[in-house]
Design a protein around this motif. Structure first.
Motif: not given
Length: 352
Positions: A197, A201, A228, A317, A319
């Protein structure tokens, strides 16, 4: 005086709106339907030898129509773009050679005209991010951060996540997450949870993780992803993709799951597969993720296909997260004789 100013402003707004509509109305004030819609698509790097492009996946679109004020283009992969300019560049991400049917509409107020074309695009597979875990010590701080604390954030887990080398270390070419039975800050077990994070991502592509899973009733090894936007959308609106989950109370059964609004917690979209020797041998856990599907594999064998769509949170996106929990809502009862177990990861690789 105030009444006069407001009236003048209203007249000005009316005139502005009237003037702005002249170029899309006929002399009687009727909105003119767009016509002569033309759509072309040029694949970047296309040659006689490589007619589907250079592998970048980039396509340049040119759209025009008489009397059009805006356009909408459906890109054939579940994504849609609204345009006011007819020149548009888009990069497809799904690896391989794929043909997309493109739907284009030209608008003038409530009037529109539509057309379709098809384009075949080659996207080469490229590694966009990886960690091979080849440098001894703490995980690479440019790639990984830590979640620290107890309880598992709503899962009623029994471990305390730390960033101590006793719980997480890179050693002999492997990431090792060590779950220990010990008293620590009010918890009876310790482990680690690392994540990318705010460091890395991605949206769409292939993820491959080679790992050997923790052993013991109560262990809960996981390789997974979160949207994200979790800080603003919260869970499960941000979406969760569990590339691999394994609980020691159901040894060798691997889960691939997705959590989204209405399909989360105990009712995710999910499937399982038996993986012999999951805790004594390394296996490759992977997903192929696109706007239309998310496919789950173990050792390149497909075991679950999920239909993705624009209405779901799996088009943004995400992560990466690696962790091993103890007990909790999913991990279940912990073996009272449990003392320690190690979850090992050889590598993690992300391709376009």
């Amino acid at each position: 005086m105030k009444i006069f100013i407001d009236f003048t402003a209203l007249v000005g707004i009316f005139l502005l709106l009237s003037c702005s509509s002249i170029d899309r109305s006929n002399g009687d004030g009727e909105v003119i339907k767009p016509s002569n819609l033309s759509v072309s698509a040029t694949v970047a790097g296309a040659t006689a030898q490589n007619p589907n492009g250079d592998g970048s996946g980039t396509v340049n679109f040119n759209i025009s129509a008489t009397n059009a004020t805006s356009y909408k283009i459906l890109l054939g992969n579940g994504e849609t773009e609204g345009l006011t300019n007819g020149s548009f560049t888009y990069t497809y991400a799904t690896a391989g050679t794929n043909t997309y049917v493109i739907y284009v509409s030209a608008y003038n107020s409530g009037q529109f005209v539509s057309s379709t074309i098809s384009v075949t695009v080659f996207v080469g597979t490229a590694l966009v991010w990886s960690d091979e875990f080849n440098v001894n010590g703490a995980p690479d701080s440019s790639k990984w951060g830590y979640d620290l604390g107890a309880g598992g954030w709503g899962n009623n887990e029994s471990q305390y996540y730390t960033n101590r080398p006793e719980n997480v270390i890179v050693q002999d070419g492997l990431l090792k997450i060590k779950t220990l039975k010990e008293s620590f800050s009010g918890s009876n077990y310790t482990s680690a949870r690392i994540l990318t994070k705010d460091k890395f991502s991605f949206k769409y592509g292939r993820v491959e993780i080679r790992a050997k899973l923790a052993l013991g009733a109560g262990t809960w090894s996981a390789l997974w992803m979160l949207g994200s936007n979790i800080n603003t959308a919260s869970w499960p609106a941000c979406g969760e993709v569990d590339i691999m989950e394994h609980v020691g109370n159901s040894q060798n059964r691997v889960h691939g799951s997705l959590h989204s609004p209405g399909r989360s917690g105990n009712t995710p979209d999910t499937s399982t597969v038996m993986v012999p020797n999951a805790s004594t041998e390394f296996h490759v856990y992977s997903i192929d993720w696109s706007a239309t599907s998310i496919k789950f594999y173990v050792d390149n064998q497909l075991f679950y296909t999920f239909a993705n769509s624009a209405s779901l949170p799996f088009n943004q996106n995400f992560f990466l997260i690696i962790n091993c929990a103890m007990g909790g809502n999913f991990g279940g009862a912990i073996d009272p004789n449990f003392s320690a177990s190690t979850f090992e990861v050889d590598y993690i690789r992300v391709y376009n």
